[in-house]
Enzyme design. Structure first.
Site, PDB file in Angstrom:
ATOM      1  N   TYR A 127     -13.843   6.450   9.198  1.00  0.00           N
ATOM      2  CA  TYR A 127     -12.829   6.932   8.257  1.00  0.00           C
ATOM      3  C   TYR A 127     -13.207   6.521   6.837  1.00  0.00           C
ATOM      4  O   TYR A 127     -13.458   5.345   6.571  1.00  0.00           O
ATOM      5  CB  TYR A 127     -11.459   6.355   8.604  1.00  0.00           C
ATOM      6  CG  TYR A 127     -10.399   6.609   7.553  1.00  0.00           C
ATOM      7  CD1 TYR A 127      -9.642   7.772   7.576  1.00  0.00           C
ATOM      8  CD2 TYR A 127     -10.152   5.693   6.538  1.00  0.00           C
ATOM      9  CE1 TYR A 127      -8.659   8.015   6.626  1.00  0.00           C
ATOM     10  CE2 TYR A 127      -9.182   5.919   5.572  1.00  0.00           C
ATOM     11  CZ  TYR A 127      -8.450   7.086   5.625  1.00  0.00           C
ATOM     12  OH  TYR A 127      -7.483   7.325   4.668  1.00  0.00           O
ATOM     13  N   SER A 152     -11.586   7.360   2.929  1.00  0.00           N
ATOM     14  CA  SER A 152     -10.528   8.058   2.201  1.00  0.00           C
ATOM     15  C   SER A 152     -11.100   8.772   0.987  1.00  0.00           C
ATOM     16  O   SER A 152     -12.022   8.284   0.338  1.00  0.00           O
ATOM     17  CB  SER A 152      -9.444   7.069   1.754  1.00  0.00           C
ATOM     18  OG  SER A 152      -9.983   6.128   0.858  1.00  0.00           O
ATOM     19  N   THR A 198      -4.299  10.905  -0.511  1.00  0.00           N
ATOM     20  CA  THR A 198      -5.640  10.792   0.058  1.00  0.00           C
ATOM     21  C   THR A 198      -5.782  11.722   1.259  1.00  0.00           C
ATOM     22  O   THR A 198      -4.804  12.160   1.854  1.00  0.00           O
ATOM     23  CB  THR A 198      -5.954   9.350   0.514  1.00  0.00           C
ATOM     24  OG1 THR A 198      -4.989   8.950   1.496  1.00  0.00           O
ATOM     25  CG2 THR A 198      -5.922   8.402  -0.654  1.00  0.00           C
ATOM     26  N   HIS A 231       0.789  -1.229   0.000  1.00  0.00           N
ATOM     27  CA  HIS A 231       0.000   0.000   0.000  1.00  0.00           C
ATOM     28  C   HIS A 231       0.828   1.289   0.000  1.00  0.00           C
ATOM     29  O   HIS A 231       0.318   2.355  -0.372  1.00  0.00           O
ATOM     30  CB  HIS A 231      -0.936   0.015   1.217  1.00  0.00           C
ATOM     31  CG  HIS A 231      -2.174   0.814   1.008  1.00  0.00           C
ATOM     32  ND1 HIS A 231      -2.231   1.931   0.200  1.00  0.00           N
ATOM     33  CD2 HIS A 231      -3.436   0.670   1.509  1.00  0.00           C
ATOM     34  CE1 HIS A 231      -3.451   2.433   0.209  1.00  0.00           C
ATOM     35  NE2 HIS A 231      -4.207   1.690   0.982  1.00  0.00           N
TER      36      HIS A 231
END
Length: 614
Positions: free
Chosen positions: A572, A574, A585, A456
């Protein structure tokens, strides 16, 4: 091991040509060297270079220079975009024509340039005039390019259209739309006239390359600290009691009074100095400094076609997928991938594409942290001395390929359970059959199903998703398969054979490997992941209701969580910031007061569904 691992050294010289984005040399040269052996004479100290050897040397150098020239030319085209070399030639020709007609468009500047050039004698007097015109044309061309970059950056810096309500526009947005084609249809406006479209073509160019817009993208602005604190308080209000919120608000005001101004100045200073004031810190502190295992905690996965399998032959599917990925890398190196344009016009940042291939996350040691990544960093140091060539081969490879011995995919008998197993296999595997540090790993199951495991830190999902869509479409519809399920075409006998990697592991590493495998299996067993197909309706129905698909899902999540737990929590989501240079992001807090009021209304038995929806 039950899973067969194929470490494909998908390297430049053997197929398409490349160097990796981290500066690490690939290992194809070493593999090619296996088959590259000059003829030896009876004298062991004397080597006889034959014609084929010299030809290979010549072709190797020719390929290398072609790659360098191609990259130089692409960088040049990107740098002068939206202009083109032909525009310089047109400008130079116009200046020469004006000079021939005894007109001076430079207002005397060319004469001064001509006087500063060396005097080569009377017969070269005309050459000095041509050189002076060329220098003046180059300076004027550069000034025009700079002006176009500034104008395009100013156009792209306006974001008021994002907040416009549907069917209504403010005066600034209308003015902006006159300069920007493509959005008119989105706002139900008539198409821009031809002269406005021509104006924008000057600003944005006709044939943009992948990185053509990078110099024109605006930098991400630093929000005011007052707005930051205000939005923070808005995000925590739904999940705090009145007493807790009053205490948090008092702390926020104390922060504004004592520390905020200095910290805000630091951010402003960084925004002036760096390309993006947040992205490098996000990569460093959110990803690279994390000591947790990448498996499950950070890496994510991508699935294959759910209901179509082009071929059940594992080797054929792997071959076409690898071929398609290398075609994508070839286009990426030549910048032939078109930049992503939001709504067909607004360009997004392409910086994340640079690290797709030949990138590996190297572990480091952080004091006082958890041992997962630290132990791997120490083991890697030992591997660096004991099995350096094999480690370099893996870390310098274009990507990692795993040929799994088990099938995967959706089954008609139990779609939900089979999807769960499919996701689990892509997310964790068996713990020892993935190289989670690679930018991505291609996973090919025994029944021909594909999948992707993506690290990631180097980029976000839209980048790898674009590559994955290209790969699936190319390997299935462009390359295709024969009737018996194998790849089309004939094998190339001249390609080098795969080379086995030898790992000379010291005894102390075996214990570390056993501990790591035990931890990976424990973590894999603790995964609670459920994937199920939903076919009742999709985004088309949601849009028919004049709702945002994302807002619909986020509100549904709040309702489901409240029904399950009886309370709200910070959520949360993004959001993309690639409208700005090197943006990645940002955080959207979807648990808003409005969302909470909607959920409470839906759960209030005294209110009707219509009231809840209002």
């Amino acid at each position: 091991m039950t899973a067969r691992i194929l470490l494909l050294m998908l390297l430049a010289s053997s197929i398409l040509g490349d160097t990796d984005s981290t500066g690490r040399r690939e290992m194809a040269e070493a593999h090619q060297a296996v088959d590259f052996r000059p003829s030896l004479t009876s004298d062991p100290g004397k080597v006889e270079l034959s014609a084929p050897v010299l030809q290979e040397i010549y072709l190797s150098g020719l390929r290398s220079w072609k790659r360098h020239l191609s990259r130089f030319w692409n960088d040049f085209l990107t740098g002068v975009f939206p202009a083109s070399p032909l525009s310089w030639l047109f400008l130079f020709s116009a200046i020469q024509l004006a000079w021939f007609l005894q007109l001076d468009p430079s207002l005397g500047l060319m004469e001064k340039i001509k006087e500063s050039l060396p005097d080569w004698g009377g017969q070269h007097h005309r050459l000095r005039g041509v050189l002076a015109a060329a220098l003046f044309a180059s300076c004027l061309w550069g000034a025009l390019i700079f002006t176009l970059h500034v104008a395009l950056r100013l156009l792209l810096s306006y974001h008021g259209w994002l907040l416009e309500p549907h069917g209504a526009m403010s005066s600034p947005t209308k003015t902006w739309l006159y300069l920007v084609p493509g959005f008119s249809e989105e706002f139900n406006e008539p198409l821009t006239p031809a002269f406005r479209q021509a104006l924008v073509r000057i600003f944005s160019g006709r044939h943009p390359m992948l990185f053509s817009y990078q110099r024109s993208l605006p930098r991400q602005p630093v929000p005011s600290v007052q707005d930051t604190v205000r939005k923070y308080l808005e995000s925590v209000r739904p999940v705090l009691s009145d007493e807790a919120f009053d205490w948090t608000a008092a702390l926020a005001q104390e922060f504004l009074r004592l520390q905020a101004s200095l910290l805000q100045w630091y951010l402003q200073l960084k925004s002036w100095w760096a390309s993006n004031y947040v992205s490098d810190w996000w990569e460093e502190f959110v990803y690279l400094r994390s000591r947790n295992s990448l498996m499950v905690n950070s890496n994510y996965y991508m699935m294959d076609f759910l209901y179509v399998t082009p071929t059940p032959v594992q080797a054929a599917r792997a071959g076409n997928a690898v071929h398609a990925l290398l075609l994508y890398r070839h286009r990426l190196n030549r910048q032939e991938i078109l930049p992503t344009l939001l709504m067909g016009m607004r360009p997004l940042c392409s910086a994340q594409y640079e690290k797709i291939f030949n990138t590996t996350r190297i572990p480091g040691v952080q004091k006082g942290m958890s041992p997962n990544r630290d132990m791997w960093a120490q083991v890697r140091r030992s591997l660096k001395t004991q099995a350096e060539e094999a480690l370099e081969a893996v870390e310098g490879a274009a990507f990692f390929v795993s040929l799994d011995s088990e099938p995967a995919g959706v089954s008609r008998e139990d779609p939900a359970a089979s999807l769960d197993a499919y996701a689990h296999a892509l997310l964790a595997g068996r713990g020892y059959d993935r190289w989670f540090d690679k930018s991505f790993s291609l996973i090919v199951f025994s029944n021909g199903r594909l999948g992707l495991s993506v690290e990631h830190s180097w980029a976000d999902c839209p980048i790898s998703g674009h590559m994955w869509e290209f790969t699936l479409a190319t390997e299935c519809f462009q390359l295709g398969y024969s009737t018996d399920g194998h790849c089309k075409g004939d094998p190339d006998p001249t390609l080098p054979q795969p080379q086995r990697l030898y790992w000379d592991l010291p005894d102390k590493i075996h214990l570390s490997i056993s501990l790591a495998l035990r931890g990976a299996k424990t973590l894999s067993g603790n995964i609670d992941c459920h994937v199920f197909p939903f076919s009742h309706f999709g985004k088309s129905f949601i849009k028919c209701c004049h709702l945002s698909s994302d807002s619909f899902i986020q509100t549904a999540l709040q309702l489901a969580h409240f029904r399950d737990r009886g309370q709200f929590c910070l959520t949360y989501e993004s959001t993309m910031t690639r409208l700005f240079l090197e943006g990645r992001t940002e955080t959207v807090r979807s648990c808003t007061r409005e969302a909470c009021n909607f959920v409470k209304a839906m759960e209030d038995k005294e209110k009707t569904v219509g009231v809840g929806l209002i």
